[in-house]
Design a protein around this motif. Sequence first.
Motif, PDB file in Angstrom:
ATOM      1  N   ASN B   6       0.863  -0.956   0.007  1.00 46.72           N
ATOM      2  CA  ASN B   6      -0.146  -0.042  -0.451  1.00 46.72           C
ATOM      3  C   ASN B   6       1.286   0.711   0.125  1.00 46.72           C
ATOM      4  N   SER B   8       0.476   4.343   0.669  1.00 46.06           N
ATOM      5  CA  SER B   8      -0.241   5.364   1.475  1.00 46.06           C
ATOM      6  C   SER B   8       0.974   5.286   2.856  1.00 46.06           C
ATOM      7  N   ASP B   9       0.591   3.723   2.965  1.00 49.09           N
ATOM      8  CA  ASP B   9       1.334   2.701   3.875  1.00 49.09           C
ATOM      9  C   ASP B   9       2.726   2.678   4.119  1.00 49.09           C
ATOM     10  N   LYS B  10       3.079   3.285   2.970  1.00 45.07           N
ATOM     11  CA  LYS B  10       4.913   2.593   2.740  1.00 45.07           C
ATOM     12  C   LYS B  10       5.586   4.212   2.769  1.00 45.07           C
ATOM     13  N   ARG B  13       6.102   5.978   6.477  1.00 43.46           N
ATOM     14  CA  ARG B  13       7.654   4.955   7.503  1.00 43.46           C
ATOM     15  C   ARG B  13       8.400   6.033   7.131  1.00 43.46           C
TER      16      ARG B  13
END
Lengths: 119, 119
Positions: B6, B8-10, B13
């Motif tokens: 995903n 957005s998730d990455k 970070r």
Amino acid sequence: MIDKVNLSDKLARFQDLWSPKAVGAVNDCWVKLVKLSGSFVWHSHEVEDELFLVLRGRLRMQFRDREITVDPGEFIIVPHQTEHCPVAEDEVHVLLFEPRSTVNTGTAGGTRTREVDWI
Amino acid sequence: MIDKVNLSDKLARFQDLWSPKAVGAVNDCWVKLVKLSGSFVWHSHEVEDELFLVLRGRLRMQFRDREITVDPGEFIIVPHQTEHCPVAEDEVHVLLFEPRSTVNTGTAGGTRTREVDWI
């Protein structure tokens, strides 16, 4: 001449399903766009990994032992020699990134094999 | 283990700028994410083509003879041996597709060169 590519503009240029169109080349890899609806055929690629970045809709990537659902803003990379079968309940638009040698039906071949045209 | 990524998730970070992070491999190419703000350095890559797909913000890709503005949903491929300098007025998020051998500063090198970590 270097120019940018607008994904929506390119997607508006074709309607046929399961027939990837080339829109860019990065060394030996091609960027392709494809529209999917329904179920494809089980296949694998001998040497090519294949990236599916979902732009619209929900892609169900079936593997022999499980299934992964991929939504817009997500991608999945199918390693070479891994059997897979993409399924799209509704129309799904996908950006593919894969070696130019990649054939859509892999080693399975058959009537759903398509040449890749540039758009 | 195959899994989806995903974007957005990455992107959530990391916060450092001009430091590409690897998020996927397609044969000899890597998928990277990078956040840009301000101006980079003029450089070129000896053998590697480089794809910039804009996810957020507006990227100004400067070439020696002109400039191309790339918005979300658009990509630009910079061919190898082509001098370029990316500029981001505000923060820009980009997905890169390029050979794994690609160094962010190309043949120019210098203090803005970064190793690529996996996230």
